[in-house]
Design an enzyme around this catalytic site. Sequence first.
Site, PDB file in Angstrom:
ATOM      1  N   HIS A 101      65.561  69.718  42.918  1.00  0.00           N
ATOM      2  CA  HIS A 101      65.646  69.866  41.546  1.00  0.00           C
ATOM      3  C   HIS A 101      64.650  69.514  40.729  1.00  0.00           C
ATOM      4  CE1 HIS A 101      67.332  68.653  37.372  1.00  0.00           C
ATOM      5  NE2 HIS A 101      68.489  69.307  37.982  1.00  0.00           N
ATOM      6  N   GLU A 173      67.589  77.681  38.646  1.00  0.00           N
ATOM      7  CA  GLU A 173      67.566  76.703  37.170  1.00  0.00           C
ATOM      8  C   GLU A 173      66.029  77.016  36.533  1.00  0.00           C
ATOM      9  OE1 GLU A 173      70.768  73.482  37.533  1.00  0.00           O
ATOM     10  OE2 GLU A 173      68.800  72.680  38.395  1.00  0.00           O
TER      11      GLU A 173
HETATM   12  C1  PEP Z   1      70.355  70.457  35.620  1.00  0.00           C
HETATM   13  O1  PEP Z   1      69.567  69.595  35.633  1.00  0.00           O
HETATM   14  O2  PEP Z   1      70.821  70.627  37.014  1.00  0.00           O
HETATM   15  C2  PEP Z   1      71.135  71.006  34.721  1.00  0.00           C
HETATM   16  C3  PEP Z   1      71.628  72.237  34.892  1.00  0.00           C
HETATM   17  O3  PEP Z   1      71.343  70.212  33.582  1.00  0.00           O
HETATM   18  P1  PEP Z   1      72.069  70.855  32.192  1.00  0.00           P
HETATM   19  O4  PEP Z   1      73.203  71.494  32.443  1.00  0.00           O
HETATM   20  O5  PEP Z   1      72.163  69.570  31.555  1.00  0.00           O
HETATM   21  O6  PEP Z   1      70.961  71.933  31.598  1.00  0.00           O
END
Ligand code: PEP
Length: 262
Positions: A101, A173
């Site tokens: 992450h 992400e």
């Molecule tokens: C995350 O940190 O994996 C994430 C997707 O957070 P958010 O949905 O709050 O952006």
Amino acid sequence: MQPCYNKIMKTYIVGNWKMNFTIGESSIYLHKLLKRISPIKGIQIAVAPSLIALQPLSLQLDRKKIKLCAQNCCAKDFGAYTGETAVAQLRGLVDYCIVGHSERRYVFNETDKDIRDKVSACVRNNITAILCIGETESERTFGETADVLRDQLTSGLSDIAKEDLGKIIIAYEPVWAISSVKGARVAVPDDISASIDLIRKHLKDTFGKDAENVPVLYGGSVNPSNCGAYLTIPGVNGLLIGGSSLIADQFIDIIDIAKRVK
Ligand code: PEP
């Protein structure tokens, strides 16, 4: 060449609770979710509570409805590693483990090697690794997104054989879209689809046709108003959700929308 999209039928909705909720609060929240969710064909729901809540929650879980996911793990199987938790110790508690992450990469300075070893440890212990990859704001600005994604994939999966792909999920992400990042921007589907295509192409170039079955999730400021649009991006098989997964109504709305969209 146009990347070949997968034939995966399942949609994954994964809530990352990060460092929120006490054990009691986690238990109450899970109870609420279990009461309001029924098993849904084709949708896999998972939540990632704090490590300390995994064991108590595993006792109240209905795995037909929701599965548990760890937020992190140690790459070593056992030994003198104070404060760490081996994937081997998570066996029986969780089906999934988030690895790499962006908060682990940039707040805790995890290296590509750390992440690669954690992915291998998950696979070795029969737990599906959710490998997070994504470019930062400045990498995107300097046109480095494609290189960053390729490097993170190559390095994260370098010890993985074709036969192990069933234990791999990729979560794209973009760091600049994660709600907790200062100045975060909500990504529009056009921002995302080029990266999803690139990820799918890279997986196929590396592993061949078997890679079509690797789920690719999107994560970054997902909420009930935008989740439908993300879920319809070709090549996206689900969502990794931070902030919105902490609010039962929002998380359940997202699941309901996923049911309709997929
Ligand atoms: C995350 O940190 O994996 C994430 C997707 O957070 P958010 O949905 O709050 O952006």
